[in-house]
Design an enzyme around this catalytic site. Structure first.
Site, PDB file in Angstrom:
ATOM      1  N   ASP A 125      -0.778  53.346 -29.488  1.00 52.12           N
ATOM      2  CA  ASP A 125       0.440  53.820 -28.817  1.00 52.12           C
ATOM      3  C   ASP A 125       1.505  54.097 -29.854  1.00 52.12           C
ATOM      4  O   ASP A 125       1.775  55.242 -30.212  1.00 52.12           O
ATOM      5  CB  ASP A 125       0.913  52.789 -27.794  1.00 52.12           C
ATOM      6  CG  ASP A 125       2.245  53.168 -27.144  1.00 52.12           C
ATOM      7  OD1 ASP A 125       2.726  54.298 -27.340  1.00 52.12           O
ATOM      8  OD2 ASP A 125       2.820  52.337 -26.430  1.00 52.12           O
ATOM      9  N   ASP A 151      -1.580  44.876 -23.893  1.00 53.32           N
ATOM     10  CA  ASP A 151      -0.664  45.615 -24.764  1.00 53.32           C
ATOM     11  C   ASP A 151       0.162  44.630 -25.573  1.00 53.32           C
ATOM     12  O   ASP A 151       0.969  43.873 -25.030  1.00 53.32           O
ATOM     13  CB  ASP A 151       0.256  46.509 -23.920  1.00 53.32           C
ATOM     14  CG  ASP A 151       1.188  47.354 -24.781  1.00 53.32           C
ATOM     15  OD1 ASP A 151       1.018  47.370 -26.017  1.00 53.32           O
ATOM     16  OD2 ASP A 151       2.095  48.001 -24.217  1.00 53.32           O
ATOM     17  N   LYS A 170       1.177  42.651 -20.632  1.00 54.53           N
ATOM     18  CA  LYS A 170       1.899  42.481 -21.886  1.00 54.53           C
ATOM     19  C   LYS A 170       1.568  41.117 -22.502  1.00 54.53           C
ATOM     20  O   LYS A 170       1.590  40.089 -21.819  1.00 54.53           O
ATOM     21  CB  LYS A 170       3.406  42.581 -21.651  1.00 54.53           C
ATOM     22  CG  LYS A 170       3.876  43.978 -21.266  1.00 54.53           C
ATOM     23  CD  LYS A 170       3.766  44.943 -22.433  1.00 54.53           C
ATOM     24  CE  LYS A 170       4.336  46.302 -22.090  1.00 54.53           C
ATOM     25  NZ  LYS A 170       4.308  47.224 -23.240  1.00 54.53           N
ATOM     26  N   GLU A 183      -4.353  47.596 -26.453  1.00 48.49           N
ATOM     27  CA  GLU A 183      -3.382  48.616 -26.849  1.00 48.49           C
ATOM     28  C   GLU A 183      -2.517  48.101 -27.984  1.00 48.49           C
ATOM     29  O   GLU A 183      -1.841  47.081 -27.849  1.00 48.49           O
ATOM     30  CB  GLU A 183      -2.506  49.003 -25.654  1.00 48.49           C
ATOM     31  CG  GLU A 183      -1.490  50.085 -25.970  1.00 48.49           C
ATOM     32  CD  GLU A 183      -0.735  50.547 -24.733  1.00 48.49           C
ATOM     33  OE1 GLU A 183       0.459  50.897 -24.878  1.00 48.49           O
ATOM     34  OE2 GLU A 183      -1.331  50.551 -23.626  1.00 48.49           O
ATOM     35  N   LYS A 202       2.920  59.625 -24.476  1.00 45.30           N
ATOM     36  CA  LYS A 202       4.125  59.597 -23.650  1.00 45.30           C
ATOM     37  C   LYS A 202       4.904  60.877 -23.893  1.00 45.30           C
ATOM     38  O   LYS A 202       5.124  61.282 -25.040  1.00 45.30           O
ATOM     39  CB  LYS A 202       4.965  58.364 -23.985  1.00 45.30           C
ATOM     40  CG  LYS A 202       4.224  57.050 -23.723  1.00 45.30           C
ATOM     41  CD  LYS A 202       5.019  55.834 -24.146  1.00 45.30           C
ATOM     42  CE  LYS A 202       4.245  54.546 -23.851  1.00 45.30           C
ATOM     43  NZ  LYS A 202       4.944  53.335 -24.299  1.00 45.30           N
TER      44      LYS A 202
END
Length: 339
Positions: A194, A142, A111, A168, A218
């Site tokens: 995403d 991400d 992250k 991402e 997801k």
């Protein structure tokens, strides 16, 4: 609504359990993860949209849970799913502690762009991951769409030395992603979408526009395994199956998607049970030798009691379930548009 079955609300409430699970490390700004679980004819499922999501967005998550509990799932093509480690926005000196929870994982999602932190913090964290994983480890970043275009370009140049697998959602908008992809093409770092997939009215628009090289999918926000499979097929690019910091019950839903995909070119973000300090089962879906098994998860009754949310939070989640069920019911009753 992607689910063909909408059971009566009373059937959902009859088995509903709300849990509150502490995390090992602060993640997405929270230290406790709440989730609502219920049981249907095919087993347990999870409804856990983040608390800030409105009922319209959250209804897709309920649709997914109902589908998983009330319908048989697509056939599995594999028995285990390779997974990545997930490194929250921790200080660099905590990276080793986090990675140690992900047994055998050779890919790490790190992250970055955390609110209140600097690019220097990201660089230090990613450097620590590279040092811990060695030259053979794969690192993906991400940003959750937190950078603007210029910030993203600057960050990519600062982080490219760590041999990145992909970025991402570095920016929030499709237009920014298109331009960033053009600017950094010479670096050979793919861009994954995403939020531009799971929060979009058209989940594949980001690919059609030429803004992404792969998609992150997801199960819950896309409305179920079948709908996610259709999104991947329509996108026509590689897919990474990920989770939303689910309990092992919810992770089992993501595992079912990953198992059903015709191709699985990337390690999946389905090892996040390791970020939880406790779970709803004594046999959680955590990484072993870099993978998780393909199986449904049944929560342990005693753990559902031990980790039950308090009355106020349980009431809040049950009320949310009622509202989202009403959203789905309205979609079912709406007459089909003329062809």
């Amino acid at each position: 609504m992607s689910n063909e079955i909408l059971p009566p609300l009373e059937d959902l409430l009859a088995t509903t359990r709300v849990v509150s699970l502490p995390l090992n490390t602060r993640f997405r700004g929270v230290e406790t993860r709440e989730a609502l679980l219920f049981e249907g004819p095919h087993g347990w499922a999870e409804f856990s949209p983040f608390v800030e999501y409105d009922d319209t967005e959250a209804a897709a998550w309920l649709d997914a849970a109902i589908d998983f509990a009330w319908r048989p799932q697509p056939s599995a093509r594999r028995t285990a799913i390779p997974v990545n480690a997930t490194v929250p926005a921790v200080p660099a000196d905590r990276v080793g502690e986090v990675l140690a929870r992900f047994d055998g994982c050779r890919t790490a999602k790190v992250k970055v762009a955390e609110r209140g932190q600097l690019l220097a913090d990201d660089v230090a964290r990613v450097r620590a991951v590279r040092e811990a994983m060695g030259a053979e480890g794969r690192i993906r970043l991400d940003a959750n769409g937190a950078w603007n275009l210029d910030e993203a370009e600057h960050a990519v140049h600062a982080l490219a030395e760590f041999d990145l697998e992909y970025l991402e959602q570095p920016c929030g908008s499709i237009d920014e992603l298109i331009e960033l992809r053009r600017r950094i093409r010479y670096l050979g770092i793919p861009i994954a979408a995403d939020e531009s997939v799971r929060k979009a009215e058209d989940p594949v628009a980001v690919v059609t526009a030429g803004a992404a090289d792969l998609v992150v999918v997801k199960v819950q926000p896309l409305g179920g395994v079948r709908r996610a499979l259709r999104v991947v097929a329509k996108a026509g690019v590689p897919a990474v199956v990920s989770s939303a910091l689910d309990t092992s019950v919810g992770l089992g839903m993501g595992v079912a998607l990953a198992a059903a995909l015709p191709e699985l070119s990337y390690d999946c973000g389905l090892g996040t049970a390791s970020l939880l300090a406790v779970d709803v089962t004594a046999d959680p879906l955590v990484a072993g030798s870099g993978e998780v098994p393909v199986r449904r998860v049944t929560p342990d009754r005693e753990l559902l009691v031990e980790h039950a949310a308090d009355h106020e939070r349980s009431t809040w989640w049950r009320d949310r379930l009622r509202r989202c069920h009403a959203v789905l019911a309205a979609r079912v009753s709406r007459p089909a548009a003329p062809r």
